[in-house]
Design a protein around this motif. Structure first.
Motif, PDB file in Angstrom:
ATOM      1  N   GLY A 152      13.621 -56.031  62.175  1.00  0.00           N
ATOM      2  CA  GLY A 152      13.661 -55.238  60.948  1.00  0.00           C
ATOM      3  C   GLY A 152      14.258 -53.869  61.159  1.00  0.00           C
ATOM      4  N   ASP A 153      14.681 -53.595  62.375  1.00  0.00           N
ATOM      5  CA  ASP A 153      15.214 -52.280  62.714  1.00  0.00           C
ATOM      6  C   ASP A 153      16.734 -52.300  62.593  1.00  0.00           C
ATOM      7  N   ASP A 154      17.250 -51.613  61.582  1.00  0.00           N
ATOM      8  CA  ASP A 154      18.695 -51.624  61.330  1.00  0.00           C
ATOM      9  C   ASP A 154      19.478 -51.022  62.495  1.00  0.00           C
ATOM     10  N   ALA A 155      18.913 -50.006  63.128  1.00  0.00           N
ATOM     11  CA  ALA A 155      19.599 -49.368  64.254  1.00  0.00           C
ATOM     12  C   ALA A 155      19.745 -50.332  65.431  1.00  0.00           C
ATOM     13  N   LEU A 156      18.695 -51.120  65.685  1.00  0.00           N
ATOM     14  CA  LEU A 156      18.756 -52.091  66.777  1.00  0.00           C
ATOM     15  C   LEU A 156      19.775 -53.189  66.474  1.00  0.00           C
ATOM     16  N   ARG A 157      19.829 -53.620  65.202  1.00  0.00           N
ATOM     17  CA  ARG A 157      20.808 -54.642  64.821  1.00  0.00           C
ATOM     18  C   ARG A 157      22.226 -54.136  65.049  1.00  0.00           C
ATOM     19  N   LYS A 158      22.484 -52.902  64.617  1.00  0.00           N
ATOM     20  CA  LYS A 158      23.819 -52.334  64.774  1.00  0.00           C
ATOM     21  C   LYS A 158      24.162 -52.136  66.245  1.00  0.00           C
ATOM     22  N   LYS A 159      23.185 -51.756  67.046  1.00  0.00           N
ATOM     23  CA  LYS A 159      23.419 -51.562  68.473  1.00  0.00           C
ATOM     24  C   LYS A 159      23.808 -52.876  69.140  1.00  0.00           C
ATOM     25  N   THR A 160      23.104 -53.959  68.799  1.00  0.00           N
ATOM     26  CA  THR A 160      23.414 -55.263  69.384  1.00  0.00           C
ATOM     27  C   THR A 160      24.786 -55.753  68.921  1.00  0.00           C
ATOM     28  N   ALA A 161      25.080 -55.573  67.630  1.00  0.00           N
ATOM     29  CA  ALA A 161      26.394 -55.970  67.116  1.00  0.00           C
ATOM     30  C   ALA A 161      27.501 -55.196  67.816  1.00  0.00           C
ATOM     31  N   ALA A 162      27.259 -53.918  68.096  1.00  0.00           N
ATOM     32  CA  ALA A 162      28.257 -53.101  68.793  1.00  0.00           C
ATOM     33  C   ALA A 162      28.459 -53.580  70.225  1.00  0.00           C
ATOM     34  N   LEU A 163      27.388 -54.019  70.873  1.00  0.00           N
ATOM     35  CA  LEU A 163      27.508 -54.566  72.230  1.00  0.00           C
ATOM     36  C   LEU A 163      28.356 -55.838  72.223  1.00  0.00           C
ATOM     37  N   ILE A 164      28.171 -56.678  71.215  1.00  0.00           N
ATOM     38  CA  ILE A 164      28.975 -57.900  71.092  1.00  0.00           C
ATOM     39  C   ILE A 164      30.438 -57.535  70.859  1.00  0.00           C
ATOM     40  N   ASP A 165      30.678 -56.555  69.994  1.00  0.00           N
ATOM     41  CA  ASP A 165      32.055 -56.134  69.714  1.00  0.00           C
ATOM     42  C   ASP A 165      32.731 -55.613  70.987  1.00  0.00           C
ATOM     43  N   GLY A 166      32.010 -54.817  71.747  1.00  0.00           N
ATOM     44  CA  GLY A 166      32.576 -54.298  72.983  1.00  0.00           C
ATOM     45  C   GLY A 166      32.901 -55.396  73.973  1.00  0.00           C
ATOM     46  N   ALA A 167      32.006 -56.388  74.076  1.00  0.00           N
ATOM     47  CA  ALA A 167      32.245 -57.506  74.988  1.00  0.00           C
ATOM     48  C   ALA A 167      33.455 -58.325  74.543  1.00  0.00           C
ATOM     49  N   CYS A 168      33.623 -58.500  73.231  1.00  0.00           N
ATOM     50  CA  CYS A 168      34.764 -59.266  72.705  1.00  0.00           C
ATOM     51  C   CYS A 168      36.086 -58.547  72.997  1.00  0.00           C
ATOM     52  N   ARG A 169      36.088 -57.238  72.875  1.00  0.00           N
ATOM     53  CA  ARG A 169      37.325 -56.475  73.061  1.00  0.00           C
ATOM     54  C   ARG A 169      37.640 -56.248  74.540  1.00  0.00           C
ATOM     55  N   ASP A 170      36.620 -56.092  75.360  1.00  0.00           N
ATOM     56  CA  ASP A 170      36.847 -55.727  76.756  1.00  0.00           C
ATOM     57  C   ASP A 170      36.899 -56.936  77.687  1.00  0.00           C
ATOM     58  N   TRP A 171      36.105 -57.955  77.387  1.00  0.00           N
ATOM     59  CA  TRP A 171      36.001 -59.111  78.286  1.00  0.00           C
ATOM     60  C   TRP A 171      36.510 -60.411  77.663  1.00  0.00           C
ATOM     61  N   GLY A 172      36.144 -60.667  76.408  1.00  0.00           N
ATOM     62  CA  GLY A 172      36.411 -61.985  75.819  1.00  0.00           C
ATOM     63  C   GLY A 172      35.413 -63.021  76.272  1.00  0.00           C
ATOM     64  N   PHE A 173      34.483 -62.616  77.120  1.00  0.00           N
ATOM     65  CA  PHE A 173      33.401 -63.458  77.632  1.00  0.00           C
ATOM     66  C   PHE A 173      32.118 -62.644  77.618  1.00  0.00           C
ATOM     67  N   PHE A 174      31.000 -63.270  77.284  1.00  0.00           N
ATOM     68  CA  PHE A 174      29.701 -62.641  77.469  1.00  0.00           C
ATOM     69  C   PHE A 174      28.630 -63.716  77.467  1.00  0.00           C
ATOM     70  N   GLN A 175      27.458 -63.360  77.961  1.00  0.00           N
ATOM     71  CA  GLN A 175      26.328 -64.285  77.964  1.00  0.00           C
ATOM     72  C   GLN A 175      25.298 -63.810  76.955  1.00  0.00           C
ATOM     73  N   VAL A 176      24.678 -64.757  76.244  1.00  0.00           N
ATOM     74  CA  VAL A 176      23.626 -64.399  75.289  1.00  0.00           C
ATOM     75  C   VAL A 176      22.302 -65.010  75.727  1.00  0.00           C
ATOM     76  N   VAL A 177      21.245 -64.222  75.582  1.00  0.00           N
ATOM     77  CA  VAL A 177      19.874 -64.685  75.817  1.00  0.00           C
ATOM     78  C   VAL A 177      19.094 -64.485  74.524  1.00  0.00           C
ATOM     79  N   ASN A 178      17.935 -65.151  74.444  1.00  0.00           N
ATOM     80  CA  ASN A 178      17.154 -65.152  73.194  1.00  0.00           C
ATOM     81  C   ASN A 178      18.052 -65.542  72.017  1.00  0.00           C
ATOM     82  N   HIS A 179      18.786 -66.614  72.230  1.00  0.00           N
ATOM     83  CA  HIS A 179      19.816 -67.068  71.284  1.00  0.00           C
ATOM     84  C   HIS A 179      19.310 -68.077  70.272  1.00  0.00           C
ATOM     85  N   GLY A 180      18.078 -68.540  70.423  1.00  0.00           N
ATOM     86  CA  GLY A 180      17.513 -69.452  69.438  1.00  0.00           C
ATOM     87  C   GLY A 180      17.606 -70.925  69.774  1.00  0.00           C
ATOM     88  N   VAL A 181      18.318 -71.290  70.838  1.00  0.00           N
ATOM     89  CA  VAL A 181      18.398 -72.688  71.263  1.00  0.00           C
ATOM     90  C   VAL A 181      17.286 -72.929  72.278  1.00  0.00           C
TER      91      VAL A 181
END
Length: 360
Positions: free
Chosen positions: A64-93
């Protein structure tokens, strides 16, 4: 598909059979040219050669924390632009579902050859039990076997082509793919928003009948791992790959500049790999990344790759919102079917396909 894709050009040899036969020298067809061979340190899997690609905890995306959501989304964006690869945990599977699905495939590859041969594939769809990619005669081969199957669109799914043994295989495969596809859909929304597009833009660009298919990779033990590769360098032609690797032994390598780095898997994580169609849609703001797989003489490996793809006949082109005078459209419109024919014909060839399309 073209007529040339109806049959393999040469008799198919199962790599697992070669490995189990006790050979000490691999056939010439599997020997890579010196510049493409892994270095001795990567074959020995020295800890110094391993690197952790970005690891992102997805739990905060649903808080429910908007700041935490934006922080995580920003981490994903950075990984997409810098690496094109990343690992996710607590992914729901479910971790248990992931483990059981991988183990049932490990059991499949240990079945007698005559049982597996019932599912022998052809290059027309690649669906089934296979041992080579690319139909050009005389091409260099990789040290791996695989099982490829279709899941989406529904009209392409034929569960009769999925293994009946082990007995739980079909049930586990269906449940596993369904959950991983849902994860892919969540990530697509995040990618869209991060690129400045509407939340559903990328998913809609993939079409109502998007594609999802799985390749189970089996890398047998190899007597000369310094001479060959389990999978040659390539970028994936589709939209995104969600990979559940073998956690017992590393094998995936990602190109980082002029170097190859070995990815150290994290237990229960899923590796996200951006593929060529997202590079095209993002007009190269996000890039697919060249990767390969090394093998070893001590352990076999099993990994599950879920390919999250556009509908085969839909036109893919750069999003208009990402095309500007400073950054014009870099890629011509093309269907995914037209695009992937290249790799289905020639096999893995680095990033030569997507790079050949870029406007000067």
């Amino acid at each position: 598909m073209m007529n040339c894709l109806r049959n393999w050009p040469e008799p198919v040899i199962r790599v697992q059979h070669l490995s189990d036969s006790g050979i000490r020298v691999i056939p010439d067809r599997y020997v890579k040219k010196p510049s493409d061979r892994p270095t001795p340190t990567t074959v020995l899997e020295s800890p110094a050669t391993e690197v952790s690609i970005p690891v992102i905890d997805m739990r905060d995306l649903y808080s429910g924390d908007d700041a935490l959501r934006k922080k995580t989304a920003a981490l994903i964006d950075g990984a997409c632009r810098d690496w094109g690869f990343f690992q996710v945990v607590n992914h729901g599977v479910s971790h248990d579902l992931m483990r059981r699905t991988r183990e049932v495939w490990r059991e499949f590859f240990q079945l007698p050859l005559e049982e597996k041969q019932k599912y022998a594939n052809s290059p027309s769809t690649y669906e089934g039990y296979g041992s080579r990619l690319g139909v050009e005669k005389g091409i260099s081969l990789d040290w791996s076997d695989y099982f490829f199957l279709h899941y989406l669109p529904m009209r392409a799914r034929d569960c009769n082509k999925w293994p009946t043994l082990p007995n739980t295989c079909r049930e586990l495969v269906g449940e596993y793919i369904s959950d991983v596809v849902k994860l892919g859909g969540k990530l697509m929304k995040i990618f869209s928003t991060n690129l400045g597009l509407t939340e559903d833009y990328l998913q809609e660009a993939f079409g109502e009948e998007m594609g999802a298919c799985m390749r189970v990779n089996y890398y047998p033990k190899c007597p000369q791992p310094d001479l060959t590769l389990g999978l040659s360098p390539h970028s994936d032609p589709g939209g995104m790959t969600l990979l559940f690797p073998d956690e017992d032994v590393s094998g995936l390598q990602v190109r980082r500049g002029d170097n190859w780095v070995t990815v150290k898997p994290i237990p229960n994580a899923i590796i996200i790999n951006l593929a060529d169609q997202l590079q095209v849609l993002s007009n190269s703001n996000y890039k697919s990344v060249e990767h390969r797989v090394i093998v070893n003489s001590v352990k076999e490996r099993v990994s599950l790759a879920l390919f999250y793809n556009p509908r085969s006949d839909i036109i893919i082109k750069p999003a208009e919102q990402l095309v500007t005078a400073e950054q014009p459209a870099l890629y011509p419109p093309m269907t995914f079917d037209q695009y992937r024919l290249y790799i289905r014909t020639r096999g893995p060839c680095g990033k030569s396909q997507v790079e050949s399309l870029e406007s000067p």
